[in-house]
Design an enzyme around this catalytic site. Sequence first.
Site, PDB file in Angstrom:
ATOM      1  N   LYS A 226      -6.554   2.185  11.991  1.00  0.00           N
ATOM      2  CA  LYS A 226      -7.176   1.325  10.574  1.00  0.00           C
ATOM      3  C   LYS A 226      -7.643   2.275   9.781  1.00  0.00           C
ATOM      4  O   LYS A 226      -8.312   3.302   9.928  1.00  0.00           O
ATOM      5  CB  LYS A 226      -8.062   0.251  11.103  1.00  0.00           C
ATOM      6  CG  LYS A 226      -8.667  -0.214  10.012  1.00  0.00           C
ATOM      7  CD  LYS A 226      -8.220  -1.450   9.236  1.00  0.00           C
ATOM      8  CE  LYS A 226      -8.754  -2.165   8.157  1.00  0.00           C
ATOM      9  NZ  LYS A 226      -7.717  -2.827   7.201  1.00  0.00           N
TER      10      LYS A 226
ATOM     11  N   ASN B  26      -3.794   6.668   2.673  1.00  0.00           N
ATOM     12  CA  ASN B  26      -3.512   5.245   2.272  1.00  0.00           C
ATOM     13  C   ASN B  26      -3.812   5.108   0.724  1.00  0.00           C
ATOM     14  O   ASN B  26      -5.165   5.143   0.547  1.00  0.00           O
ATOM     15  CB  ASN B  26      -4.291   4.228   3.092  1.00  0.00           C
ATOM     16  CG  ASN B  26      -4.212   2.803   2.639  1.00  0.00           C
ATOM     17  OD1 ASN B  26      -3.440   2.580   1.506  1.00  0.00           O
ATOM     18  ND2 ASN B  26      -4.994   1.978   3.053  1.00  0.00           N
TER      19      ASN B  26
ATOM     20  N   GLY C 103       5.443  -8.856   6.642  1.00  0.00           N
ATOM     21  CA  GLY C 103       6.148  -9.638   7.502  1.00  0.00           C
ATOM     22  C   GLY C 103       7.618  -9.710   6.958  1.00  0.00           C
ATOM     23  O   GLY C 103       8.111  -9.154   6.065  1.00  0.00           O
TER      24      GLY C 103
ATOM     25  N   ASN D 177       3.301  -0.173   1.515  1.00  0.00           N
ATOM     26  CA  ASN D 177       2.183  -0.985   1.867  1.00  0.00           C
ATOM     27  C   ASN D 177       2.506  -2.478   1.481  1.00  0.00           C
ATOM     28  O   ASN D 177       3.800  -2.482   1.342  1.00  0.00           O
ATOM     29  CB  ASN D 177       0.803  -0.530   1.134  1.00  0.00           C
ATOM     30  CG  ASN D 177      -0.468  -0.815   1.807  1.00  0.00           C
ATOM     31  OD1 ASN D 177      -0.624  -1.849   2.169  1.00  0.00           O
ATOM     32  ND2 ASN D 177      -1.314   0.373   1.816  1.00  0.00           N
TER      33      ASN D 177
ATOM     34  N   CYS E 171      -3.841   0.499  -1.000  1.00  0.00           N
ATOM     35  CA  CYS E 171      -4.351  -0.732  -0.477  1.00  0.00           C
ATOM     36  C   CYS E 171      -4.574  -1.885  -1.661  1.00  0.00           C
ATOM     37  O   CYS E 171      -4.997  -1.493  -2.802  1.00  0.00           O
ATOM     38  CB  CYS E 171      -5.807  -0.801   0.257  1.00  0.00           C
ATOM     39  SG  CYS E 171      -6.031  -2.262   0.716  1.00  0.00           S
TER      40      CYS E 171
ATOM     41  N   ASN F  67      -2.623 -10.894   3.605  1.00  0.00           N
ATOM     42  CA  ASN F  67      -4.036 -10.525   4.107  1.00  0.00           C
ATOM     43  C   ASN F  67      -4.856  -9.795   2.730  1.00  0.00           C
ATOM     44  O   ASN F  67      -4.322  -9.290   1.912  1.00  0.00           O
ATOM     45  CB  ASN F  67      -4.046  -9.484   5.183  1.00  0.00           C
ATOM     46  CG  ASN F  67      -3.880  -7.998   4.593  1.00  0.00           C
ATOM     47  OD1 ASN F  67      -5.161  -7.342   4.267  1.00  0.00           O
ATOM     48  ND2 ASN F  67      -2.861  -7.379   4.566  1.00  0.00           N
TER      49      ASN F  67
ATOM     50  N   GLY G 212       7.445  -2.369   6.809  1.00  0.00           N
ATOM     51  CA  GLY G 212       7.611  -3.612   6.146  1.00  0.00           C
ATOM     52  C   GLY G 212       8.582  -4.433   6.760  1.00  0.00           C
ATOM     53  O   GLY G 212       9.754  -4.368   6.742  1.00  0.00           O
ATOM     54  N   GLY G 213       7.836  -5.557   7.403  1.00  0.00           N
ATOM     55  CA  GLY G 213       8.844  -6.573   8.035  1.00  0.00           C
ATOM     56  C   GLY G 213       9.440  -6.379   9.229  1.00  0.00           C
ATOM     57  O   GLY G 213      10.655  -7.314   9.590  1.00  0.00           O
TER      58      GLY G 213
END
Length: 316
Positions: free
Chosen positions: A47, A130, A219, A194, A133, A71, A245-246
């Site tokens: 994370k 990252n 998703g 992302n 975000c 999220n 992604g997904g």
Amino acid sequence: MYKTDISVKIKSLEMKNPVMPASGAYDYFEDNANVFPMNTLGAIMLKSIHRRERFGNPPPRIAEITAGMMNSVGIPSVGIDKFLAENQPEKYAVLDVPVIISISGNSPEDYVEICQMLEGNPYLAAIEMNLSCPNVGTGLQLSSDEVLLGRTVQACRYMSSFPLIVKLSPNVTHLKKMAQIAEECGADALTIANTYMGLKIDIKKRKPWLGNTTGGVSGPAIKPLTLYHVFQAYRAVTIPIIGCGGIMGWEDAIEYFMAGASAVQVGAGNFVNPMLMKEVIDGIDNYLDQNGFHSLKDIVGIANQKGSSAECGCNL
Ligand SMILES: Cc1cc2nc3c(=O)[nH]c(=O)nc-3n(C[C@H](O)[C@H](O)[C@H](O)COP(=O)(O)O)c2cc1C
């Protein structure tokens, strides 16, 4: 162990297979280690750890949507000082899998400082920056401003001898351009991508559902969108791309490889099926074997001929 060669190498990062969790969507805890065989993964992705302590965004932080989730977690984090003071990277030493740390901050300086603090850490194999975000103040700025992106990657490159993986945002007009800048400034690989900025409204309360108003969409809903970005970026860069992604099954991973990804990350799919990553690894190996391929490398970009623009609608 596998029927085919599904290993991936990104500079000194050597993975036995191309599957890892997406940052924030699966972590190692002693209790889930009893459920999921963590040693089967190609790598562990942590994370995101922020430069300083953060409490994250107000609840609710998660919402279900058609074909996915949103999220607005907002990277709650102990901060890198405490993370290192508590020797947290060490806890992964019980696993026989390379560990990639995901780092986050509010400014280029934050990223550079973290890289400096991580230099030489024996428990880590690579750094994922990252820069994308959508749920923290400067998250999108760093990967949508060409100068800021370039400066941040270049400064971290100068500071760090770890393989640097730059995680890009899909919330830009030309991700391909940002991919090129990241490569030119020293990235060893790219994670594409992302989450997408989104909004859900609670019609009973007549206000946005998420505590932070907006959130990141992930998703199955985003797979075709991110697959397109991978396809485009593959034409523009020479460094490996990690598709994210997904992914809900091994077939999705195969699509990513054919578009140009060398490895994949699984995020939201883990919430639906905690064993998904193992199924994806086995599915990739079986697909290659049954279709007469000896190596994963044989299908990377197979559906995406570099240099040809005819079949690619937007060639910006
Ligand atoms: C609950 C949640 C938390 C996340 N936290 C992070 C994070 O800390 N750092 C990061 O780079 N991405 C984070 N992401 C984004 C994922 O790593 C991934 O890029 C995104 O979800 C798209 O992949 P997916 O469609 O497979 O979920 C998070 C996603 C979710 C759903």
